[in-house]
Scaffold this motif. Structure first.
Motif, PDB file in Angstrom:
ATOM      1  N   ALA A 127       0.828  -1.210   0.000  1.00  0.00           N
ATOM      2  CA  ALA A 127       0.000   0.000   0.000  1.00  0.00           C
ATOM      3  C   ALA A 127       0.861   1.258   0.000  1.00  0.00           C
ATOM      4  CB  ALA A 127      -0.931  -0.011   1.222  1.00  0.00           C
ATOM      5  N   PHE A 128       1.943   1.246   0.770  1.00  0.00           N
ATOM      6  CA  PHE A 128       2.853   2.400   0.799  1.00  0.00           C
ATOM      7  C   PHE A 128       3.496   2.622  -0.566  1.00  0.00           C
ATOM      8  CE2 PHE A 128       7.319   3.784   1.264  1.00  0.00           C
ATOM      9  CZ  PHE A 128       7.099   5.091   1.703  1.00  0.00           C
ATOM     10  N   CYS A 129       4.004   1.552  -1.175  1.00  0.00           N
ATOM     11  CA  CYS A 129       4.653   1.687  -2.487  1.00  0.00           C
ATOM     12  C   CYS A 129       3.660   2.124  -3.561  1.00  0.00           C
ATOM     13  CB  CYS A 129       5.325   0.371  -2.873  1.00  0.00           C
ATOM     14  SG  CYS A 129       6.750  -0.063  -1.848  1.00  0.00           S
ATOM     15  N   ASN A 130       2.439   1.628  -3.496  1.00  0.00           N
ATOM     16  CA  ASN A 130       1.412   2.069  -4.450  1.00  0.00           C
ATOM     17  C   ASN A 130       1.152   3.562  -4.315  1.00  0.00           C
ATOM     18  OD1 ASN A 130       0.804  -0.289  -5.868  1.00  0.00           O
ATOM     19  ND2 ASN A 130      -0.618  -1.007  -4.319  1.00  0.00           N
ATOM     20  N   TRP A 131       1.103   4.028  -3.077  1.00  0.00           N
ATOM     21  CA  TRP A 131       0.896   5.467  -2.840  1.00  0.00           C
ATOM     22  C   TRP A 131       2.074   6.272  -3.376  1.00  0.00           C
ATOM     23  CZ3 TRP A 131       3.706   8.880   0.343  1.00  0.00           C
ATOM     24  CH2 TRP A 131       3.124  10.138   0.526  1.00  0.00           C
ATOM     25  N   MET A 132       3.294   5.776  -3.189  1.00  0.00           N
ATOM     26  CA  MET A 132       4.488   6.470  -3.691  1.00  0.00           C
ATOM     27  C   MET A 132       4.447   6.594  -5.212  1.00  0.00           C
ATOM     28  SD  MET A 132       6.711   7.385  -1.246  1.00  0.00           S
ATOM     29  CE  MET A 132       8.381   7.302  -1.913  1.00  0.00           C
ATOM     30  N   VAL A 133       4.015   5.529  -5.891  1.00  0.00           N
ATOM     31  CA  VAL A 133       3.907   5.564  -7.355  1.00  0.00           C
ATOM     32  C   VAL A 133       2.813   6.540  -7.775  1.00  0.00           C
ATOM     33  CG1 VAL A 133       3.321   4.216  -9.409  1.00  0.00           C
ATOM     34  CG2 VAL A 133       4.817   3.235  -7.659  1.00  0.00           C
ATOM     35  N   LYS A 134       1.674   6.495  -7.091  1.00  0.00           N
ATOM     36  CA  LYS A 134       0.564   7.385  -7.412  1.00  0.00           C
ATOM     37  C   LYS A 134       0.950   8.847  -7.234  1.00  0.00           C
ATOM     38  CE  LYS A 134      -4.250   8.285  -6.106  1.00  0.00           C
ATOM     39  NZ  LYS A 134      -5.363   7.898  -5.182  1.00  0.00           N
ATOM     40  N   GLU A 135       1.771   9.120  -6.223  1.00  0.00           N
ATOM     41  CA  GLU A 135       2.231  10.487  -5.957  1.00  0.00           C
ATOM     42  C   GLU A 135       3.440  10.869  -6.808  1.00  0.00           C
ATOM     43  OE1 GLU A 135       1.124  12.920  -3.512  1.00  0.00           O
ATOM     44  OE2 GLU A 135      -0.658  11.678  -3.779  1.00  0.00           O
ATOM     45  N   GLU A 136       3.839   9.967  -7.711  1.00  0.00           N
ATOM     46  CA  GLU A 136       4.983  10.169  -8.609  1.00  0.00           C
ATOM     47  C   GLU A 136       6.284  10.359  -7.840  1.00  0.00           C
ATOM     48  OE1 GLU A 136       4.008  13.358 -11.236  1.00  0.00           O
ATOM     49  OE2 GLU A 136       2.467  12.221 -12.290  1.00  0.00           O
ATOM     50  N   ARG A 137       6.397   9.695  -6.708  1.00  0.00           N
ATOM     51  CA  ARG A 137       7.636   9.714  -5.939  1.00  0.00           C
ATOM     52  C   ARG A 137       8.501   8.500  -6.273  1.00  0.00           C
ATOM     53  NH1 ARG A 137       6.162  12.280  -0.041  1.00  0.00           N
ATOM     54  NH2 ARG A 137       4.413  13.558  -0.702  1.00  0.00           N
ATOM     55  N   MET A 138       7.867   7.506  -6.926  1.00  0.00           N
ATOM     56  CA  MET A 138       8.567   6.326  -7.430  1.00  0.00           C
ATOM     57  C   MET A 138       7.994   5.990  -8.799  1.00  0.00           C
ATOM     58  SD  MET A 138       8.663   3.918  -3.978  1.00  0.00           S
ATOM     59  CE  MET A 138       9.113   2.457  -4.905  1.00  0.00           C
ATOM     60  N   ILE A 139       8.785   5.314  -9.618  1.00  0.00           N
ATOM     61  CA  ILE A 139       8.332   4.938 -10.953  1.00  0.00           C
ATOM     62  C   ILE A 139       7.523   3.650 -10.908  1.00  0.00           C
ATOM     63  CG2 ILE A 139       9.061   4.239 -13.257  1.00  0.00           C
ATOM     64  CD1 ILE A 139       9.381   7.172 -12.765  1.00  0.00           C
ATOM     65  N   THR A 140       8.029   2.656 -10.213  1.00  0.00           N
ATOM     66  CA  THR A 140       7.362   1.352 -10.155  1.00  0.00           C
ATOM     67  C   THR A 140       7.250   0.891  -8.708  1.00  0.00           C
ATOM     68  OG1 THR A 140       9.476   0.192 -10.445  1.00  0.00           O
ATOM     69  CG2 THR A 140       8.175   0.658 -12.432  1.00  0.00           C
TER      70      THR A 140
END
Length: 449
Positions: free
Chosen positions: A173-186
């Motif tokens: 859930a954290f990584c999905n949020w990071m991707v959604k916020e464009e803080r991570m690519i994948t």
């Protein structure tokens, strides 16, 4: 290594000892400058390259304006937190007080979504333990292999598969949020698979039988107040779980105005902020339970905007029920190792509905589950006797021998009659089938005080 930035200024940046790596860095910097000059958004390849850069390069590019602060999320720490050691259930545990970083932003997002405090605390600590144990400092440090290594080490401590799956859900859930916020690519956690909890279920719930329910409510009037509640209040709490399937926190947060006892049928409304799924629901109340609630509120008058059951008993559910069960000579722990806890009363409700023949779709709605599989797999504890009654409904020949065909001594033939034609506006009853309906009902609690 020299290059010209987006403003045309000639700059120098240290390269690598390997000539090929330095040439590759030079080409990517030229591409970065080109995108910056043309004000084009960075493509995925360029963003992936930026994420792979050492923080010293990114800090340099930010200082000269080649990369903006949003793109530079890769150098923002994942968390800055204080590690605190505590004792919980006799065990030493570590919790984290997250002060800043991406994880603090994620916590703020969960709070804005009005997730429960328990959910937020558990999620943040699962993620923080990953970062702390694997020395994960920046977004580029979150890799599939490190997540897998952490989960293996966590599993080796002896925790159940369910606990490991909770950690996986929090990390994903954290990584999905990071991707959604464009803080991570994948999302590197996408490939992580959950464990099969069926083969490692540590905590197995049992349900109360009707005889045990009778005994519990028979002894309640003879018990003293404990955990801040008299026997009438405790009885109403148990009935709301047994006859309406309400969870502990849902009962604790009920207001007097949440009950509609003057309607037909009587109802109870669980507000979205107090329900586990955050959807909210209005449920019908069984008639005897509605009568008990009218009597209880009549004897314990309260304003519409006040708590339905007064008192500070939020954290005392397990202790309260365990004490009353022991008084009724009901061991909360079965010989099989299964236990009866407060949530087990909700399981008892689901099982009673299934035994009464309630359709799975209706059962799912009454239990307020997202899918019927969850309801039928975890909340209906049917015994071998229940299953035996079901297979007894199958109509089979009494004797196989009776079904054997015999050869008649004489065979006669009869002329076949042609079917009679029927006009189009006539209807013909071809066959009539009988359907057996299950009119089973839940046992009433009206005889309990």
């Amino acid at each position: 290594m020299f290059y010209s930035d987006h403003l045309g200024k000639r700059r120098n940046i240290p390269g690598f000892s390997d000539k090929g790596a330095t040439k590759s860095l030079e080409r990517m910097i030229e591409k970065l400058v080109s995108h910056r000059v043309s004000n084009k958004p960075f493509d995925q390849k360029l963003m992936s390259w930026i994420e792979s850069l050492a923080p010293r390069f990114i800090k340099k590019f930010i200082s000269i304006g080649l990369i903006d602060s949003h793109t530079s999320a890769v150098i923002k720490p994942l968390m800055i937190a204080k590690k605190i050691k505590r004792k919980h259930s006799g065990k030493n545990i570590v919790v984290f007080n997250v002060e800043s970083g991406h994880l603090a932003d994620y916590r703020n997002n969960l709070e804005a979504e009005e997730r429960t405090k328990d959910h937020i605390r558990e999620s943040i600590n699962h993620i923080a333990r990953l970062f702390d144990s694997q020395n994960v400092l920046y977004t580029t440090d979150i890799t599939f292999s490190r997540i897998q290594k952490y989960l293996a080490e966590f599993r080796a401590t002896g925790v159940s598969a369910a606990r490991v799956n909770a950690a996986i859900s929090a990390i994903k859930a954290f990584c999905n949020w990071m991707v959604k916020e464009e803080r991570m690519i994948t999302n590197p956690a996408n490939r992580v698979k959950k464990l099969n909890i069926k083969i490692d279920r540590r905590y197995k719930r049992s349900v109360l039988t009707q005889i045990e329910i009778d005994r519990l409510f028979e002894v309640l009037p003879n018990t003293e107040s404990h955990n801040g509640l008299d026997y009438q209040s405790r009885g109403i709490i148990y009935k709301l779980a047994l006859k309406a399937g309400l969870r502990w926190n849902e009962i604790y947060t009920l207001m007097r105005s949440d009950f509609g006892l003057d309607t037909e049928p009587a109802t109870v409304t669980i507000r979205a902020q107090n329900e586990k799924a955050r959807r909210g629901a209005t449920l019908p109340l069984e008639s005897s339970l509605a009568d008990d609630l009218r009597n209880y509120f009549s004897a314990n008058s309260s304003a519409q905007n006040s708590k339905a059951i007064k008192g500070m008993w939020k954290k005392r559910g397990a202790e309260m029920l365990r004490k009353d069960l022991m008084t009724a000579r009901i061991n909360p722990k079965r010989e099989s190792g299964k236990v009866i806890d407060f949530h087990g009363l909700r399981h008892t409700y689901g099982t009673a509905l299934a035994q009464a023949g309630v359709m799975p779709a209706h059962l799912k709605s009454l239990m307020r589950h997202s899918n019927v599989q969850l309801t039928m797999e975890y909340y209906t504890h049917l015994s071998i006797d229940d299953l035996n009654e079901e297979i007894a409904k199958i109509s089979l020949p009494k004797s196989i021998d009776a079904e054997k065909s015999t050869i008649p001594e004489k065979v006669t033939t009869q002329p076949v009659k042609e079917p009679k034609e029927v006009e189009n506006d006539e209807s013909v009853n071809i066959c009539v089938t009988q359907c057996v309906t299950n009119n089973g009902k839940l046992t009433s609690f009206s005889r309990y005080g």
